[in-house]
Design an enzyme around this catalytic site. Structure first.
Site, PDB file in Angstrom:
ATOM      1  N   HIS A   1      29.959  46.500   2.035  1.00 43.05           N
ATOM      2  CA  HIS A   1      30.597  45.206   2.297  1.00 43.05           C
ATOM      3  C   HIS A   1      30.678  44.876   3.783  1.00 43.05           C
ATOM      4  O   HIS A   1      31.261  43.843   4.125  1.00 43.05           O
ATOM      5  CB  HIS A   1      32.011  45.210   1.709  1.00 43.05           C
ATOM      6  CG  HIS A   1      32.921  46.135   2.466  1.00 43.05           C
ATOM      7  ND1 HIS A   1      32.819  47.501   2.370  1.00 43.05           N
ATOM      8  CD2 HIS A   1      33.891  45.895   3.364  1.00 43.05           C
ATOM      9  CE1 HIS A   1      33.705  48.052   3.177  1.00 43.05           C
ATOM     10  NE2 HIS A   1      34.376  47.108   3.800  1.00 43.05           N
TER      11      HIS A   1
ATOM     12  N   HIS B   1      31.239  41.333   8.365  1.00 42.80           N
ATOM     13  CA  HIS B   1      32.085  41.740   7.238  1.00 42.80           C
ATOM     14  C   HIS B   1      31.851  40.740   6.109  1.00 42.80           C
ATOM     15  O   HIS B   1      32.059  39.543   6.290  1.00 42.80           O
ATOM     16  CB  HIS B   1      33.557  41.745   7.668  1.00 42.80           C
ATOM     17  CG  HIS B   1      34.393  42.710   6.901  1.00 42.80           C
ATOM     18  ND1 HIS B   1      34.802  42.466   5.627  1.00 42.80           N
ATOM     19  CD2 HIS B   1      34.860  43.946   7.221  1.00 42.80           C
ATOM     20  CE1 HIS B   1      35.517  43.503   5.186  1.00 42.80           C
ATOM     21  NE2 HIS B   1      35.563  44.424   6.139  1.00 42.80           N
TER      22      HIS B   1
END
Lengths: 148, 78
Positions: A57, A72
């Site tokens: 992620h 992110h």
């Protein structure tokens, strides 16, 4: 000067719009954020360099000058433990700016109750060193901001 | 300034106060038994970028070395 590219397609909204104080208060550095298109797609390297951290992620690409840029993919997405994300590169790989790193689906992240917004952070940069932030629609690999 | 691992543990209320610690790329997500033992000023003095406390979950923002710092802390607390 480093030109940092948009890692995903969407709308550049700025870090202040991120619903996480670590990013909105620029605790780890200034930068921008993209509200991504709600369609499966590739997240790409924002600069050329080495992938020094790669989670499903989130990832950090460090240029040869030692500057690291963090991408992110969504907020609190560590909780997904990689589900719905597919790695297209490996930690330690050298990548060029714009090269695919992770395949993901922002719509699925949102359906799971999390924000799919993507902070893009110039790690430990001084506030004044990041400028020229683009706002509005961007494609993956388009210019996002300059790190002087 | 690199964050001081032992000072972070002390700021979290010591080894015995830490239930769990999980790194997430720029931060440590830690769960503590007693949030009142968390010393935010001491954590900031340990070189961290920020501290967020919600219930008994403390997020300590340490920057991109979170993985390394978390494993150093785990080694110390065992």
């Amino acid at each position: 000067m480093t030109t940092v590219l948009a890692p995903v397609a969407g709308t550049a909204v700025g870090l202040a719009a991120v619903p996480d104080p670590v990013f909105s208060q620029a605790m780890v550095g200034p930068g921008s954020a993209i509200d991504p298109e709600r369609a499966p797609g590739q997240a790409v390297a924002p600069i050329s360099g080495t992938i020094v951290k790669l989670h499903a992620h989130a990832y950090i690409v460090e240029g040869d000058d030692g500057r690291g840029v963090l991408v992110h993919l969504g907020i609190d997405t560590v909780q997904l433990k990689g589900e719905g994300f597919r790695l297209l590169a490996a930690e330690g790989d050298r990548v060029r700016a714009g090269q695919p790193v992770v395949f993901w689906n922002p719509a699925a992240v949102e359906e799971g109750g999390r924000s799919p917004i993507c902070p893009v952070v110039a790690l430990d940069a001084a506030d004044g060193d990041v400028n020229g932030q683009v706002r509005g629609g961007v494609g993956a690999g388009d210019d996002l901001f300059e790190w002087s | 300034m690199a964050a001081d691992v032992r000072a972070i543990i002390a700021g979290l209320g010591g080894v015995d106060n830490v239930i769990d610690i999980e790194p997430c790329i720029t931060r440590l997500r830690t769960e503590v038994y007693d949030a009142s033992k968390v010393d935010q000023a001491a954590l900031r003095a340990a070189g961290v970028h920020g501290v967020m406390l919600a219930g008994n979950v403390v997020q300590v923002v340490v920057g991109p070395d979170a993985d390394t710092i978390a494993s150093d802390i785990e080694e110390i607390i065992g």
